[in-house]
Design a protein around this motif. Structure first.
Motif, PDB file in Angstrom:
ATOM      1  N   VAL A 234      -9.269   4.800  -2.664  1.00 54.91           N
ATOM      2  CA  VAL A 234      -9.294   4.779  -4.088  1.00 54.91           C
ATOM      3  C   VAL A 234      -9.679   6.265  -4.712  1.00 54.91           C
ATOM      4  O   VAL A 234     -11.005   6.516  -4.381  1.00 54.91           O
ATOM      5  CB  VAL A 234     -10.180   3.637  -4.698  1.00 54.91           C
ATOM      6  CG1 VAL A 234     -10.395   3.713  -6.160  1.00 54.91           C
ATOM      7  CG2 VAL A 234      -9.803   2.371  -4.165  1.00 54.91           C
TER       8      VAL A 234
ATOM      9  N   GLU B  59       0.847  -1.094  -0.066  1.00 57.23           N
ATOM     10  CA  GLU B  59      -0.123   0.032  -0.034  1.00 57.23           C
ATOM     11  C   GLU B  59       0.673   1.308  -0.101  1.00 57.23           C
ATOM     12  O   GLU B  59       0.732   2.056   0.857  1.00 57.23           O
ATOM     13  CB  GLU B  59      -0.963  -0.250   1.325  1.00 57.23           C
ATOM     14  CG  GLU B  59      -1.796  -1.061   1.356  1.00 57.23           C
ATOM     15  CD  GLU B  59      -2.926  -0.935   2.597  1.00 57.23           C
ATOM     16  OE1 GLU B  59      -3.364  -0.068   2.790  1.00 57.23           O
ATOM     17  OE2 GLU B  59      -3.320  -2.231   2.970  1.00 57.23           O
TER      18      GLU B  59
ATOM     19  N   ARG C  89      -3.313  -1.267  -6.201  1.00 61.92           N
ATOM     20  CA  ARG C  89      -3.468   0.085  -5.557  1.00 61.92           C
ATOM     21  C   ARG C  89      -3.895   1.077  -6.553  1.00 61.92           C
ATOM     22  O   ARG C  89      -3.483   0.713  -8.123  1.00 61.92           O
ATOM     23  CB  ARG C  89      -2.121   0.470  -4.996  1.00 61.92           C
ATOM     24  CG  ARG C  89      -1.819  -0.161  -3.718  1.00 61.92           C
ATOM     25  CD  ARG C  89      -2.602   0.857  -2.636  1.00 61.92           C
ATOM     26  NE  ARG C  89      -2.240   1.816  -2.082  1.00 61.92           N
ATOM     27  CZ  ARG C  89      -2.812   2.982  -1.687  1.00 61.92           C
ATOM     28  NH1 ARG C  89      -4.010   2.833  -1.645  1.00 61.92           N
ATOM     29  NH2 ARG C  89      -2.211   4.113  -1.352  1.00 61.92           N
TER      30      ARG C  89
ATOM     31  N   ALA D  35      -9.389  -2.965  -5.273  1.00 58.02           N
ATOM     32  CA  ALA D  35      -8.414  -2.095  -4.797  1.00 58.02           C
ATOM     33  C   ALA D  35      -8.446  -2.037  -3.263  1.00 58.02           C
ATOM     34  O   ALA D  35      -9.282  -2.228  -2.765  1.00 58.02           O
ATOM     35  CB  ALA D  35      -8.585  -0.759  -5.599  1.00 58.02           C
ATOM     36  N   ARG D  36      -6.976  -1.887  -2.944  1.00 58.15           N
ATOM     37  CA  ARG D  36      -6.873  -1.850  -1.472  1.00 58.15           C
ATOM     38  C   ARG D  36      -6.707  -0.302  -1.129  1.00 58.15           C
ATOM     39  O   ARG D  36      -6.084   0.445  -2.009  1.00 58.15           O
ATOM     40  CB  ARG D  36      -5.857  -2.759  -0.849  1.00 58.15           C
ATOM     41  CG  ARG D  36      -4.507  -2.201  -1.393  1.00 58.15           C
ATOM     42  CD  ARG D  36      -3.327  -2.996  -0.745  1.00 58.15           C
ATOM     43  NE  ARG D  36      -3.196  -4.203  -1.402  1.00 58.15           N
ATOM     44  CZ  ARG D  36      -2.664  -5.578  -1.117  1.00 58.15           C
ATOM     45  NH1 ARG D  36      -2.002  -5.464   0.156  1.00 58.15           N
ATOM     46  NH2 ARG D  36      -2.350  -6.405  -1.950  1.00 58.15           N
ATOM     47  N   GLY D  37      -6.968  -0.019   0.069  1.00 52.87           N
ATOM     48  CA  GLY D  37      -6.834   1.463   0.605  1.00 52.87           C
ATOM     49  C   GLY D  37      -7.622   2.316  -0.194  1.00 52.87           C
ATOM     50  O   GLY D  37      -8.803   2.108  -0.750  1.00 52.87           O
TER      51      GLY D  37
END
Length: 347
Positions: A264, A226, A342, A260-262
């Motif tokens: 966006v 991340e 990401r 998606a992580r975190g």
């Protein structure tokens, strides 16, 4: 054990400020790797903590003492800090035992026992105690330098690129021995390095320095998976970046809709995935078809450069695969992205 805290630290040389309003916490008993390119300020940060450079503003707290700032200044020799330089810095006229025992505060009759204890701790045989530094290999010299830094039982050990002059195999062995010794003593440690793989594998926390400050700090797995932006992503390791559009926490790109992580961002984005997230399958069985252009073989793994003949746009797509059976240039393959990606605002 000793915690280190930097609060609003600004420091530099002459009129130039290398660090500007830097905050960083190194928890007691942990190792933090300060990672950055040449001239980024990582060594300046270490010098501030050691006391070799007085900050222009801000505070440095080591344990329960303010050693710089708020009207306080504790010189290096009174900070209780061990310091290992890049080249080791052993005294050539002293034996290994003399180097390790140099500066020990207790009676000389107790030195020999402490020397033998430390040689064992850093993984060196006791029969090296009476040798001179020029009779040791580079890796042995660095371990002796570490033993000397640990001899007075400091709560904090600072390591200034101590493995950079060693060859690959020796560097790994010396780094592992150093990590074991630090864990055994419970000392807090700060390692300065420009080697991304070293930082990720050695430390509990990685702090990326650049632009006068800390770009991002956190556990290695978090930073690698991340990164805060595309520049950090590319600095920490190989990154594949393709254009996309975000929608409901997912991104749409050449590989289809991906989780998606975190955070966006909305709208047009830059999608980042790591090459090891791209799995090769049979042509027609993946999210996208590709042709193998080149293969860089490293033994344990291989990096495969791919062409996307049916994609609307061309981007440098690379997959990292295990090394025992890499594809050949010209092979047609399918691509599948594994795991979340990401997304960053487009630059």
């Amino acid at each position: 054990m000793t915690e280190v805290r930097l609060r609003g630290v600004t420091a530099g040389y002459g009129r130039e400020a290398v660090l500007d309003d830097v905050d960083l916490v190194v928890r007691e008993g942990t190792t933090t790797a300060v990672l950055g390119g040449s001239g980024s300020g990582k060594t300046t940060l270490l010098r501030v903590v050691a006391g070799f450079l007085r900050p222009r503003s801000g505070e440095v707290v080591v344990g329960d003492r303010t050693v710089a700032g708020d009207g306080a200044w504790v010189p290096p020799e009174r900070r209780g800090v061990g310091y290992v330089r890049q080249e080791g810095g052993l005294f050539p006229h002293l034996s290994v035992a003399g180097n390790i025992a140099f500066g020990l505060p207790w009676p000389r009759r107790r030195h020999r026992d402490r020397v033998l204890e430390l040689l064992d701790l850093v993984g060196l045989p006791s029969d090296l105690a009476d040798r001179r530094p020029d009779q040791l290999s580079g890796g042995q010299q660095q371990r002796v330098a570490l033993a000397r830094a640990l001899a007075p039982r400091p709560g904090l050990v600072l390591l200034d690129e101590p493995f950079s002059s060693l060859d690959t195999a020796l560097r790994a062995a010396t780094r592992d021995a150093t990590a074991r010794a630090l864990r055994a003593t419970g000392a807090t440690a700060v390692l300065v390095t420009h080697d991304q793989s070293e930082a990720l594998s050695f430390a509990d926390q990685v702090a990326i320095v650049g632009g006068g400050g800390i770009r991002q700090a956190g556990p290695p797995r978090v930073l690698y998976g991340e990164p805060v932006d595309a520049e950090v992503a590319e600095f920490l390791g190989d990154a594949v970046l393709v254009p996309g559009v975000s929608s409901d926490g997912r991104v749409l790109c050449e590989f289809g809709a991906l989780p998606a992580r975190g955070y966006v961002p909305r709208g047009d984005v830059e999608v980042m995935l790591r090459p090891e997230q791209i799995t090769l399958t049979a042509a027609g069985a993946g999210q996208l078809d590709a042709v193998v252009l080149r293969v860089a073989y490293f033994g344990h793994d291989a990096v495969v450069e791919l062409d996307l003949p049916d994609a609307a746009s061309k981007h440098g797509i690379r997959a990292r695969v295990v090394g025992h059976q890499p594809p050949e240039p010209g092979d047609k393959v399918g691509l599948v992205v594994v795991g979340p990606v990401r997304a960053f605002p487009q630059r």
